[in-house]
Scaffold this motif. Structure first.
Motif, PDB file in Angstrom:
ATOM      1  N   THR A  82       0.844  -1.194   0.000  1.00  0.00           N
ATOM      2  CA  THR A  82       0.000   0.000   0.000  1.00  0.00           C
ATOM      3  C   THR A  82       0.879   1.244   0.000  1.00  0.00           C
ATOM      4  O   THR A  82       2.082   1.168   0.221  1.00  0.00           O
ATOM      5  CB  THR A  82      -0.917   0.030   1.237  1.00  0.00           C
ATOM      6  N   GLY A  83       0.266   2.395  -0.247  1.00  0.00           N
ATOM      7  CA  GLY A  83       1.026   3.639  -0.232  1.00  0.00           C
ATOM      8  C   GLY A  83       1.844   3.832  -1.488  1.00  0.00           C
ATOM      9  O   GLY A  83       1.591   3.218  -2.532  1.00  0.00           O
ATOM     10  N   CYS A  84       2.841   4.700  -1.419  1.00  0.00           N
ATOM     11  CA  CYS A  84       3.747   4.959  -2.539  1.00  0.00           C
ATOM     12  C   CYS A  84       4.986   4.078  -2.415  1.00  0.00           C
ATOM     13  O   CYS A  84       5.348   3.645  -1.327  1.00  0.00           O
ATOM     14  CB  CYS A  84       4.128   6.434  -2.577  1.00  0.00           C
ATOM     15  N   ALA A  85       5.644   3.833  -3.554  1.00  0.00           N
ATOM     16  CA  ALA A  85       6.760   2.877  -3.629  1.00  0.00           C
ATOM     17  C   ALA A  85       6.290   1.499  -3.194  1.00  0.00           C
ATOM     18  O   ALA A  85       6.932   0.812  -2.395  1.00  0.00           O
ATOM     19  CB  ALA A  85       7.955   3.333  -2.799  1.00  0.00           C
ATOM     20  N   ARG A  86       5.164   1.066  -3.732  1.00  0.00           N
ATOM     21  CA  ARG A  86       4.593  -0.228  -3.371  1.00  0.00           C
ATOM     22  C   ARG A  86       5.539  -1.367  -3.724  1.00  0.00           C
ATOM     23  O   ARG A  86       6.189  -1.354  -4.742  1.00  0.00           O
ATOM     24  CB  ARG A  86       3.258  -0.425  -4.085  1.00  0.00           C
ATOM     25  N   GLY A  87       5.561  -2.342  -2.821  1.00  0.00           N
ATOM     26  CA  GLY A  87       6.422  -3.490  -3.023  1.00  0.00           C
ATOM     27  C   GLY A  87       7.838  -3.264  -2.544  1.00  0.00           C
ATOM     28  O   GLY A  87       8.591  -4.216  -2.356  1.00  0.00           O
TER      29      GLY A  87
END
Length: 206
Positions: A82-87
């Motif tokens: 979730t969020g930014c820069a997922r994974g």
């Protein structure tokens, strides 16, 4: 009875005392390119009201340059998907300083938005230390913050970076310890008296 009512009503929403917290994290000195802000010691703390303070030591700066960027990325839900820069990390919030401006970012639909800065957020820089403050209610009300810090000298020709913790290392984690609000409710007759005489009860309606 109203005297008792006032005392009892004042118990509502009064925080329990003595739960402030703090933790120290460290990054290697001199591990950044000479042009980049060199992140070293990071002190994170919170008070009983849930205000979280990041104090970030930058060993090679007595003042921030106009091209300096420092960003604290916060994963508030502990999920990299979730969020930014997922994974990779999955940050929902960012506390940034760039060119002397302090900005608060939220990850919305996979993109950063820097509008609607919360009133609890502030920043300052003195004695080679960057201080960023925000209440946890503006971080989704979370009690656990996983975070990473990035610093850069954002020149167009050759940006230089430092990261804490280093790339490949596990993100740091901080536990916000703040007292719960009291849940004691006065008896029914006292609540009725408080409704009838709110000023004399001194009801706390926050």
């Amino acid at each position: 009875m109203l005297g008792l009512a006032g005392t009892t009503c004042l118990l509502l929403l009064v925080p329990l005392a003595g739960a402030s917290n703090g933790a120290l994290y460290s990054d290697g000195t001199g591990d950044a390119p000479p042009a980049a802000p060199d992140l070293t010691a990071i002190q994170v703390s919170n008070d009983d009201a849930g205000k979280v303070v990041f104090q970030i030591s930058i060993s090679n700066r007595s003042s921030l340059e106009g091209t300096d960027l420092v960003a604290v990325f916060i994963d508030a839900d502990g999920k990299t998907g979730t969020g930014c820069a997922r994974g990779v990390f999955g940050a929902e919030y960012a506390l940034d300083v760039l060119a002397g401006r302090y900005v608060f970012g939220r990850c919305l639909s996979g993109r950063w938005s820097f509008s609607n800065r919360p009133t609890s957020f502030s920043g300052s820089f003195a004695s080679s230390t960057l201080t960023l403050k925000v209440n946890r209610r503006d971080l989704g009300g979370t009690s656990r913050l996983d975070f990473r810090i990035g610093a850069a000298a954002t020149t167009e020709a050759d940006p230089a970076y430092d990261f804490a913790p280093d790339i490949g290392a596990t993100a740091w984690s901080y536990q916000v310890i703040a007292p719960p609000q009291a849940v004691l409710k006065p008896p029914g007759r006292v609540r009725k008296a408080c409704r009838q005489h709110p000023r004399r009860c001194k009801l706390n309606r926050r």
